[in-house]
Design a protein around this motif. Structure first.
Motif, PDB file in Angstrom:
ATOM      1  N   ALA A   1     -32.175  41.191  35.021  1.00  0.00           N
ATOM      2  CA  ALA A   1     -31.381  42.420  34.908  1.00  0.00           C
ATOM      3  C   ALA A   1     -32.268  43.574  35.356  1.00  0.00           C
ATOM      4  O   ALA A   1     -33.466  43.609  35.038  1.00  0.00           O
TER       5      ALA A   1
ATOM      6  N   HIS B   1     -27.913  41.660  38.069  1.00  0.00           N
ATOM      7  CA  HIS B   1     -27.195  42.927  38.154  1.00  0.00           C
ATOM      8  C   HIS B   1     -28.127  44.094  37.845  1.00  0.00           C
ATOM      9  O   HIS B   1     -29.104  43.953  37.111  1.00  0.00           O
TER      10      HIS B   1
ATOM     11  N   PHE C   1     -27.946  47.777  36.043  1.00  0.00           N
ATOM     12  CA  PHE C   1     -27.113  48.473  35.075  1.00  0.00           C
ATOM     13  C   PHE C   1     -27.343  49.973  35.216  1.00  0.00           C
ATOM     14  O   PHE C   1     -28.478  50.448  35.190  1.00  0.00           O
TER      15      PHE C   1
ATOM     16  N   ALA D   1     -22.199  47.455  35.627  1.00  0.00           N
ATOM     17  CA  ALA D   1     -23.078  46.406  36.130  1.00  0.00           C
ATOM     18  C   ALA D   1     -22.771  46.197  37.605  1.00  0.00           C
ATOM     19  O   ALA D   1     -21.667  45.792  37.974  1.00  0.00           O
TER      20      ALA D   1
END
Length: 743
Positions: A152, A327, A329, A338
């Motif tokens: 992430a 992804h 964010f 996202a």
């Protein structure tokens, strides 16, 4: 009990590339959210290099390892631009060291280069593990247990250059630094009748330069996405000269470090200085802000936003399946979005290619609608079609009503100057609706609102008074006598109710059959038709600064604080202030306070101090409960402390309504009144008399028919039925409510 979706999972967290204010808030959120959800968290020090070096470069973090970091700039786990990570051998060593600690989930906070490296690492992961197994550096059993790297990304970049999101971590704080500097320069420039050229960061992105120019009330801006046409030197100097002729004592030009002309030739701050001196004969100085833009305490926004992003990133990462796409964010319209990682990186890099190719229209469009709107508004303000009143134009009244909110003057200035440029006569209504009733209405000229951008207060004056039935007739007569064609009210709930009354009575009073516009300005952030109100961000920054000082005062003691914020029955300031300030408990009217709840909190506090806690902070909305006041809660904490800690209370009071408006409030004020004037023109051109509430919904400015106003509000407690920010309550709990140790 908190769901334990992270049980048995391990997450690594690192910061990479350039530092940005708010990174520490994100690190704190990742660590504490993961622990709250049952996962283990490992901090990787010095960016990707810490993974490559291993050993002490990767260390398990506990709850208290990220205590007292919200207010700190930079990144407490260090950052580094690792050349070794660009090589496959470096990434293989990084994979080995991560698996030595059982880590197969990774949160990276950095720029597009750091995130593209992260995606490459994810893609290569299976092959890297196979190489390690073949070389005898990794057991096959370990490799089989961690077949994929789940990732992430959070963007830490003061440039705010990520395509697909509204704001990146650090951009708001950097804008604070720049606008503070511009405000300071404006005062010294005015003293000497001097010009300043201010250079800000932004090699490929003009966000900081553009927004600083709008928020600082500057005279000209040069940005990479929209290079000036040939002859820009003459136009710039003409506008500076016009400002001086109109009585302005200072001139400020903002230059992004990546600014060029249409031929691709760099435009430097020194070049601009020379042009001004040679053509206007003015004493001109250059100020290059440099890395000061990256430094210092993060703003309230960069604290609560980064905390929310870290929370959502961890939840998504712990729920991710092996092989899932990574992804990024980010914030989009007061929501966490996202975005597929490589799509975000590719689209972001495409902007610089568009600029190099001379496709400036596409480059501006890629930056998003609000970027284009602000660029257009700045052009109107710095290169107006006219600065004198058009006697044949429509007559538009501007007024304030309700409680004071920082940014009211900014909104009034923008309304006056945009209105004059668009051919209207702008009328200032003094002292709210009593002033309208008594005819305290005067024409406002371009020069009358000079230097209002940075002023707190409300120079037009305001009152909380809602006109009674007996006052409607004289108000109507004054509108007729002054030939008011439309009325723009910038204010709070009392002002909204007053405007609604005029709207509701237009059948009885023909003078009210004109476009009536409400623009939200209230630190309470409790107005219908808008998710944010002018002034709330400034108040929030005041609260967070006060909390920082309060916490610092307890550095050598064991102490509990109960801090009371304003907001009436709306808990926005309390919740967001508590989230950004690092409070352990937040008390809101929306949730209420019970004796059972206070007893649980007191018991928790007693156990927490017994385990070594030295500071506790509770934030209470002023109307959270009429019986359990701030004083009562403080007395209960003191009575139950057993002498282990002492207790202090702090009622922040009206300082939350004062001070110079924040950059965000200045930008929103300009954008909202620009839209309100558009709506007024639309109605007048159509011969209509529609009345609207203008506000920010998501990332867009919209308008709601005034007739719908009451259906949007709980009028008993003066707040909207739907309050988007309440979803952050679970974020506060995740980062502040430390899990009890297992017995």
């Amino acid at each position: 009990m908190t769901e334990q979706i992270g049980a048995g999972k391990r997450i690594g967290i690192l910061t990479s590339g350039g530092d940005a204010q708010g990174m520490n808030a994100a690190v704190r959120a990742v660590v504490r959210t993961a622990i709250s959800l049952g996962a283990e968290v490992y901090a990787v020090f010095e960016g990707y290099q810490g993974m490559i070096d291993g050993g002490a470069g990767i260390r398990r973090f506990g709850w208290d390892d990220v205590g007292n970091v919200l207010h700190r700039g930079g990144t407490v786990i260090g950052t580094f631009r690792s050349k070794d990570f660009r090589e496959r051998a470096g990434r293989r060593a990084a994979a080995r060291n991560l698996l030595a600690n059982g880590i197969d989930r990774l949160v990276v906070i950095g720029g597009d280069g750091s995130l593209s490296g992260l995606d490459l690492f994810r893609t290569e992961w299976p092959d890297l593990l196979a190489e390690l197994v073949e070389a005898g550096e990794l057991d096959q059993e370990v490799a089989d247990a961690h077949p994929a790297l789940m990732i992430a990304g959070l963007v830490g970049s003061i440039d705010n250059d990520l395509v697909g999101t509204d704001m990146t971590i650090g951009a708001d704080s950097a804008l604070h630094r720049i606008v503070d500097a511009i405000d300071d320069l404006a005062s010294t420039a005015a003293s000497h009748q001097r010009s300043f050229v201010v250079e800000v960061m932004g090699r490929h992105c003009g966000y900081l330069a553009l927004m600083a120019a709008v928020a600082g009330g500057c005279d000209y801006v040069l940005i990479p996405e929209d290079p000036p046409e040939a002859g820009w030197e003459e136009r710039m100097c003409a506008e500076l000269a016009r400002g001086r002729a109109a009585g302005r004592r200072d001139s400020i030009v903002v230059v992004a470090e990546g600014a060029t002309d249409r031929e691709g030739n760099a435009i430097t701050s020194e070049q601009v200085r020379q042009i001004i001196e040679q053509r206007l004969g003015e004493d001109t100085r250059v100020t290059i802000l440099g890395h000061v833009q990256r430094g210092g305490r993060p703003s309230a926004f960069d604290r609560w936003c980064s905390t929310w992003l870290g929370y959502e990133a961890v939840r998504a990462l712990l729920a991710a399946d092996p092989g899932s796409e990574g992804h990024v964010f980010g914030i989009r319209g007061n929501r966490v979005a996202a975005v597929p990682l490589m799509d975000a990186v590719r689209n972001t890099r495409e902007v610089s290619h568009l600029i190099d190719a001379g496709d400036y229209t596409a480059a501006m469009a890629a930056r998003g609608q609000s970027f284009g709107v602000m660029a257009q508004l700045l052009r109107e303000l710095t290169e107006p079609s006219r600065i004198t009143v058009n006697e044949a134009g429509k007559r538009i009244g501007i007024m304030h009503a309700g409680g004071l909110a920082p940014g009211m003057n900014t909104a009034a200035r923008a309304a006056v100057r945009l209105g004059i440029s668009r051919g209207h006569t702008m009328l200032g209504v003094r002292d709210g609706f009593p002033g309208l009733r008594d005819g305290r209405i005067t024409e406002l000229a371009w020069a009358d609102v000079e230097a209002w951008t940075a002023d707190g207060g409300a120079n037009l004056g305001l009152r909380r008074t809602i006109p009674g039935i007996e006052e409607l007739y004289p108000i109507g007569r004054q509108l007729e006598n002054h030939q008011v064609d439309a009325l723009l009210m910038i204010g709070g709930w009392n002002g909204y109710q007053a405007m609604y009354r005029l709207h509701d009575e237009r059948d009885r009073y023909p003078a009210f059959r004109i476009p009536l516009m409400c623009v939200p300005a209230s630190i309470d952030n409790n107005l219908p038709g808008s998710e944010l109100a002018i002034g709330a961000d400034t108040a929030l920054n005041v609260i967070v600064e006060a909390i920082d000082r309060i916490k610092q005062s307890a550095a050598a003691t064991r102490r509990s604080f109960v801090v009371e914020t304003m907001g009436r029955y709306c808990g926005y300031l309390a919740l967001m202030g508590g989230l950004a300030g690092g409070s352990e408990r937040v008390y809101l009217h929306e949730e209420g306070i019970t004796l059972a709840q206070l007893n649980r909190d007191i018991e928790w506090l007693r156990r927490s101090f017994a385990r070594g806690r030295s500071l506790f902070l509770a934030v209470r909305n002023e109307r959270a409960n009429e019986e359990y006041t701030t004083d009562v809660i403080a007395r209960m904490l003191r009575a139950e402390s057993g002498g282990v800690y002492d207790v202090r209370q702090s009622v922040l009071g009206h300082q939350q309504q004062g001070g110079s408006p924040s950059p965000f409030d200045r930008l929103m004020a300009t954008r909202l009144v620009g839209h309100a004037l558009d709506k007024i023109a639309e109605q007048l051109d159509a011969g209509a008399d529609g009345s609207y509430l203008v506000g920010l919904t998501g990332s867009r400015v919209k308008d709601v028919p005034m007739g719908d106003m009451m259906s949007l509000m709980n009028t008993t407690v003066r707040r909207p039925h739907d309050q988007w920010w309440l979803r952050l309550r679970e974020v506060v709990t995740a980062v502040s409510d430390e899990p009890e140790p297992q017995s």
